[in-house]
Design a protein around this motif. Structure first.
Motif, PDB file in Angstrom:
ATOM      1  N   ASN A  70       0.843  -1.270  -0.017  1.00 43.29           N
ATOM      2  CA  ASN A  70      -0.335   0.051  -0.165  1.00 43.29           C
ATOM      3  C   ASN A  70       0.720   1.161   0.174  1.00 43.29           C
ATOM      4  OD1 ASN A  70      -2.435   1.536   0.242  1.00 43.29           O
ATOM      5  ND2 ASN A  70      -2.518   1.366   2.317  1.00 43.29           N
ATOM      6  N   ASP A  71       1.626   1.475  -1.252  1.00 46.32           N
ATOM      7  CA  ASP A  71       2.158   2.690  -1.247  1.00 46.32           C
ATOM      8  C   ASP A  71       1.713   3.795  -2.184  1.00 46.32           C
ATOM      9  OD1 ASP A  71       2.294   1.241  -3.490  1.00 46.32           O
ATOM     10  OD2 ASP A  71       4.631   1.297  -3.959  1.00 46.32           O
ATOM     11  N   ASN A  72       0.505   3.912  -2.296  1.00 47.91           N
ATOM     12  CA  ASN A  72      -0.399   4.741  -3.141  1.00 47.91           C
ATOM     13  C   ASN A  72      -1.582   5.253  -2.719  1.00 47.91           C
ATOM     14  OD1 ASN A  72       1.375   4.777  -5.860  1.00 47.91           O
ATOM     15  ND2 ASN A  72       0.917   2.604  -5.402  1.00 47.91           N
ATOM     16  N   THR A  73      -1.798   6.728  -2.544  1.00 51.82           N
ATOM     17  CA  THR A  73      -2.895   7.213  -2.312  1.00 51.82           C
ATOM     18  C   THR A  73      -4.294   7.213  -3.204  1.00 51.82           C
ATOM     19  OG1 THR A  73      -2.284   9.441  -2.598  1.00 51.82           O
ATOM     20  CG2 THR A  73      -1.697   8.552  -0.345  1.00 51.82           C
ATOM     21  N   PRO A  74      -5.463   7.418  -2.684  1.00 57.34           N
ATOM     22  CA  PRO A  74      -6.488   7.592  -3.956  1.00 57.34           C
ATOM     23  C   PRO A  74      -6.290   8.784  -4.476  1.00 57.34           C
ATOM     24  CG  PRO A  74      -7.256   6.789  -1.768  1.00 57.34           C
ATOM     25  CD  PRO A  74      -6.009   7.135  -1.473  1.00 57.34           C
ATOM     26  N   LEU A  79     -17.733  22.604  -1.013  1.00 58.40           N
ATOM     27  CA  LEU A  79     -17.798  21.571  -0.195  1.00 58.40           C
ATOM     28  C   LEU A  79     -16.645  20.838  -0.551  1.00 58.40           C
ATOM     29  CD1 LEU A  79     -20.161  18.639  -1.470  1.00 58.40           C
ATOM     30  CD2 LEU A  79     -19.798  20.968  -2.525  1.00 58.40           C
ATOM     31  N   VAL A  80     -16.076  20.163   0.727  1.00 60.65           N
ATOM     32  CA  VAL A  80     -14.899  19.014   0.689  1.00 60.65           C
ATOM     33  C   VAL A  80     -15.378  17.958   0.579  1.00 60.65           C
ATOM     34  CG1 VAL A  80     -12.650  18.682   1.613  1.00 60.65           C
ATOM     35  CG2 VAL A  80     -13.432  21.058   1.361  1.00 60.65           C
ATOM     36  N   ILE A  81     -15.015  16.960  -0.107  1.00 60.75           N
ATOM     37  CA  ILE A  81     -15.079  15.258  -0.155  1.00 60.75           C
ATOM     38  C   ILE A  81     -13.838  14.883  -0.090  1.00 60.75           C
ATOM     39  CG2 ILE A  81     -16.052  13.656  -1.500  1.00 60.75           C
ATOM     40  CD1 ILE A  81     -17.951  15.478  -3.016  1.00 60.75           C
ATOM     41  N   TYR A  82     -13.918  13.674   1.047  1.00 63.11           N
ATOM     42  CA  TYR A  82     -12.629  12.956   1.359  1.00 63.11           C
ATOM     43  C   TYR A  82     -12.863  11.542   0.445  1.00 63.11           C
ATOM     44  CZ  TYR A  82     -11.322  15.897   5.086  1.00 63.11           C
ATOM     45  OH  TYR A  82     -10.846  16.935   5.777  1.00 63.11           O
ATOM     46  N   ASN A  93      -5.959   8.657   2.222  1.00 61.72           N
ATOM     47  CA  ASN A  93      -7.142   9.511   1.741  1.00 61.72           C
ATOM     48  C   ASN A  93      -6.616  10.606   0.929  1.00 61.72           C
ATOM     49  OD1 ASN A  93      -7.320  11.772   3.766  1.00 61.72           O
ATOM     50  ND2 ASN A  93      -6.768  10.078   5.071  1.00 61.72           N
ATOM     51  N   THR A  94      -7.420  11.049   0.423  1.00 65.34           N
ATOM     52  CA  THR A  94      -7.318  12.404  -0.360  1.00 65.34           C
ATOM     53  C   THR A  94      -8.280  13.322  -0.449  1.00 65.34           C
ATOM     54  OG1 THR A  94      -6.269  13.341  -2.288  1.00 65.34           O
ATOM     55  CG2 THR A  94      -8.029  11.691  -2.557  1.00 65.34           C
ATOM     56  N   THR A  95      -8.444  14.621  -0.762  1.00 67.63           N
ATOM     57  CA  THR A  95      -9.421  15.460  -0.295  1.00 67.63           C
ATOM     58  C   THR A  95      -9.682  16.260  -1.670  1.00 67.63           C
ATOM     59  OG1 THR A  95      -8.269  17.253   0.237  1.00 67.63           O
ATOM     60  CG2 THR A  95      -9.225  15.713   1.983  1.00 67.63           C
ATOM     61  N   ALA A  96     -10.856  16.741  -2.210  1.00 69.09           N
ATOM     62  CA  ALA A  96     -11.299  17.458  -3.461  1.00 69.09           C
ATOM     63  C   ALA A  96     -11.972  18.685  -2.776  1.00 69.09           C
ATOM     64  CB  ALA A  96     -11.724  16.687  -4.364  1.00 69.09           C
ATOM     65  N   LEU A  98     -10.254  -0.470  -2.146  1.00 68.99           N
ATOM     66  CA  LEU A  98     -11.626   0.188  -2.338  1.00 68.99           C
ATOM     67  C   LEU A  98     -11.838   1.454  -1.782  1.00 68.99           C
ATOM     68  CD1 LEU A  98     -13.734  -3.175  -1.182  1.00 68.99           C
ATOM     69  CD2 LEU A  98     -13.389  -2.272  -3.321  1.00 68.99           C
ATOM     70  N   ILE A  99     -12.529   2.388  -2.231  1.00 70.82           N
ATOM     71  CA  ILE A  99     -12.580   3.757  -1.873  1.00 70.82           C
ATOM     72  C   ILE A  99     -13.705   4.096  -1.295  1.00 70.82           C
ATOM     73  CG2 ILE A  99     -12.371   6.151  -2.819  1.00 70.82           C
ATOM     74  CD1 ILE A  99      -9.982   4.443  -3.219  1.00 70.82           C
ATOM     75  N   LEU A 100     -13.852   4.946   0.021  1.00 69.63           N
ATOM     76  CA  LEU A 100     -15.157   5.272   0.594  1.00 69.63           C
ATOM     77  C   LEU A 100     -15.058   6.909   0.570  1.00 69.63           C
ATOM     78  CD1 LEU A 100     -17.166   4.769   2.662  1.00 69.63           C
ATOM     79  CD2 LEU A 100     -15.585   5.278   4.386  1.00 69.63           C
ATOM     80  N   TYR A 101     -16.429   7.550   0.231  1.00 74.30           N
ATOM     81  CA  TYR A 101     -16.505   8.852  -0.106  1.00 74.30           C
ATOM     82  C   TYR A 101     -17.318   9.529   1.104  1.00 74.30           C
ATOM     83  CZ  TYR A 101     -15.079   7.724  -4.612  1.00 74.30           C
ATOM     84  OH  TYR A 101     -14.610   7.106  -6.023  1.00 74.30           O
ATOM     85  N   ILE A 102     -16.582  10.675   1.508  1.00 80.26           N
ATOM     86  CA  ILE A 102     -17.137  11.338   2.937  1.00 80.26           C
ATOM     87  C   ILE A 102     -17.160  13.027   2.524  1.00 80.26           C
ATOM     88  CG2 ILE A 102     -17.088  11.698   5.408  1.00 80.26           C
ATOM     89  CD1 ILE A 102     -15.387   8.967   5.436  1.00 80.26           C
TER      90      ILE A 102
END
Length: 668
Positions: free
Chosen positions: A124-128, A203-206, A217-220, A162-166
């Motif tokens: 696990n060496d990469n972030t979404p 708004l900010v989504i994780y 995790n990453t944000t947008a 697997l990606i989870l969105y918050i």
């Protein structure tokens, strides 16, 4: 000798073991299946070889070839990873499997072939990472339905996690959206949008890994622009927002007011607030509006411009008493949808003609406040009288307009310190004032009926405790009230010195001028005598015909005691006719001065005689009789001044006269 067949058998017996032994060096191996983790270091062990021969001690040779053979190298009978700091094994770049071939050569002849399959184990060496096109600025209509999916976001993970969105709920705009399925990325509208209250949301989504221990995790940050929809009604300006306790985006239309007189007609009315104007409630659409008079037109007395909303008075009002006010109902509606409209009220008041303006009884009011601890104090003026601000209107019989109200427009430094009542009384907040403060305010008088305004100035001075209010404008007792005491004393001293100096100079100049203009002094100087001998205030006047006898006269001068005047030496009374004439040169009189005494001779005799005290003069009996006769005749003739023929005489003291007599005796 061996037979041929024996020889053949022997040869076969010798060669057969050789071939068997030689073949076993490359034999015994198999295909290789191994694993290695990505990012493993250089020389990481992968697998051992199972062939019989030893490449270092025998004549066999092992080679690696194939697609990914450069990632492997042989260390004897061991296969190891061929990587470096600049060349790292990355599963996401290289792939999940390394494929290679192991070939065994004997005497440069290939004897065996094996497959090498190495699986790269994922770390696990990469972030979404969000897909860029799903997080671009969005445009959503304010009419979008609640609970509908308005947009979708998507993120990827190179490690195939697997990606989870918050949604970050700490931001204020997060309340408008929600995500029902956390791994779907579908964003649902949770609250109605309103373009009139807010045109843009953020708004900010994780995006979070949900199947890893690291949970990278990453944000947008997404920007949502709200598009205006036709959901608002027209608004008349200026509109008043609803109170804060009413949580509705509503606005109250104003009541427009205008004033006219009985003489007005064919004019456009000016309203306050004005002008009459309405706008589409949907500011982004700016739909065109039309204006209509619903009521109050009074049979065409008032007409409205459908495009501008201007109201015109077409004919005059006949009787103010019958119709003191008109109430107009104005409607503004959308051209594309007449069902969207708004109604406002306009009041037109009929007033008496305003012939005279409002005026204050003075341009500047002077007020005083004594410092104290009381919360409020009435401002006073000179003489400790209550300060009364008064504006008059000559349109009223007594000048008192009941519709006048007063207001103060203070500077920022005096904000909230003063208040003025409707009667014009000024109240000060004393506990907030400091001694020696001075505030300049503007007083505004406003006629609520006509809207007329007039201004004046108010000068308020704060006095210290115990200080009396000045009794008059020109007798203020605190002349140096806001000046330092020592400075005031210095100024007073300087003024006193200047006053004394000026007084001394004025007295000196007056005396010099008087000395120059005194005719008696001039006569004395002409006689060569000292001016102090002359005393006009004590001069004695006698008639021209009176003769005098001086008790100190010598016999030498006794012969002159007749009607002729005495002259020639100090101490005798000299008549005006005997005073020497001014020293004016006349050419035609040359040679005629013989027998006359000159001025130098008079001066010589004066210095020889010295100063004398006033002597006692006794007129002769004959002279006294003539004097009485002359006075009586003058009274009979009604002369205003019976002594007009009498002249000043020069008096000398008896002592001086005695000295003169002694000198004469000695001369005789």
């Amino acid at each position: 000798m061996l037979s041929p067949w024996r020889l053949l058998l022997w040869e076969l017996a010798v060669k057969l073991p050789y071939h068997v032994i030689t073949a076993s060096l490359c034999l015994g191996g198999s295909d290789i299946f191994a694993t290695v983790r990505e990012n493993s270091p250089m020389g990481q062990f992968i697998s051992n070889l199972s062939i019989s021969g030893d490449p270092g001690a025998n004549t066999i040779r092992l080679c690696l070839s194939g697609k990914n053979a450069d990632w492997l190298f042989l260390d004897g009978k061991t296969i190891r990873l061929n990587s470096s700091l600049s060349r790292v094994l990355d599963r996401e770049v290289q792939g999940a499997i390394l494929l290679a071939e192991l070939i065994c050569y004997e005497d440069d002849i290939m004897q065996s072939y094996y497959r090498v399959i190495v699986e790269i184990l994922n770390e696990n060496d990469n972030t979404p990472q969000f897909v860029e096109k799903t997080i671009q600025p969005l445009y959503i209509s304010e009419l979008a339905a609640v609970n509908s999916v308005v947009f979708t976001v998507k993120a990827t993970d190179a490690d195939e996690d697997l990606i989870l969105y918050i949604i970050d709920q700490s931001l204020p705009d997060a309340k408008y959206f929600r995500i029902d399925l956390p791994n779907s990325g579908n964003v649902v509208l949770d609250k109605p949008l309103d373009y009139e209250s807010k045109t843009q949301l953020q708004l900010v989504i994780y995006a979070v890994e949900m199947n890893t221990r690291d949970n990278y995790n990453t944000t947008a940050t997404l920007t949502v622009h709200i598009k205006d929809g036709d959901d608002q009604y027209p608004l008349f300006l200026p509109c008043t927002s609803a109170p804060t306790n009413i949580k509705l985006p509503v606005c109250t239309n104003p009541i427009y007011m205008a004033n006219i007189t009985e003489a007005d007609q064919d004019m456009v009315l000016g309203f306050s607030p004005g002008p009459i104007h309405a706008v589409d409630g949907d500011r982004g659409l700016k739909t065109q509006l039309t204006y209509t008079l619903l009521s109050g037109a009074d049979n065409g007395r008032f007409a409205i411009d459908n495009k501008t909303g201007e109201i015109m008075l077409t004919r005059r009002v006949n009787n103010k008493q019958l119709t003191p006010m008109f109430r107009l109902r104005i409607m503004a509606s959308q051209l594309n949808d007449p069902r969207k409209y708004s109604v406002a009220t306009a009041l037109v008041r009929v007033l008496a003609e305003n012939s005279f303006p409002l005026t204050f009884n003075r341009t500047t009011y002077k007020g005083f406040v004594i410092q104290s601890d009381s919360p409020a104090t009435i401002v006073s003026t000179y003489g400790n009288r209550v300060l009364l601000v008064l504006a008059t209107d000559r349109d009223f019989a007594n000048g008192e307009n009941p519709n006048i109200v007063y207001a103060l427009h203070p500077l920022s430094a005096s904000e909230g310190l003063y208040y003025i009542t409707r009667e014009g009384i000024v109240i000060a907040r004393t506990e907030r004032l400091q001694a020696f403060d001075r505030h300049i305010l503007e007083v505004v008088a406003w006629d609520e009926e006509s809207g007329e305004r007039v201004t004046a100035s108010l000068d308020v001075e704060v006095l210290q405790r115990g200080q009396a209010v000045p009794s008059g404008q020109f007798r203020e007792e605190h002349l140096f009230g806001d000046v330092d005491t020592r400075l005031a004393g210095g100024i007073a001293a300087v003024l006193l010195v200047l006053f004394v100096t000026a007084s001394f100079l004025m007295v000196h100049m007056v005396r010099r001028r008087r000395d120059r203009q005194d005719p008696v002094n001039q006569g004395a100087l002409t006689l060569g005598q000292h001016p102090n001998v002359v005393n006009p205030s004590r001069a004695t006047h006698f008639s021209d015909d009176i003769s005098f006898t001086d008790v100190s006269l010598s016999a030498e001068h006794g012969e002159h005691s007749g009607s002729e005047s005495l002259r020639g030496r100090p101490g005798v009374y000299t008549r005006k006719q005997s005073l020497p004439a001014p020293l004016v040169h006349h050419p035609d009189q040359e040679g005629q001065t013989e027998g006359k005494r000159t001025t130098d001779e008079y001066q010589t005799e004066y210095h020889r005689a010295g100063h004398r005290k006033p002597s006692v003069l006794k007129p002769t009996d004959e002279a006294t009789a003539r004097s009485k006769t002359t006075v009586a005749s003058t009274k009979e003739q009604g002369d205003e001044n019976p002594y007009r023929s009498m002249h000043s005489v020069i008096c000398v003291s008896d002592d001086d006269e005695e000295e003169g007599t002694s000198a004469d005796d000695k001369t005789r």
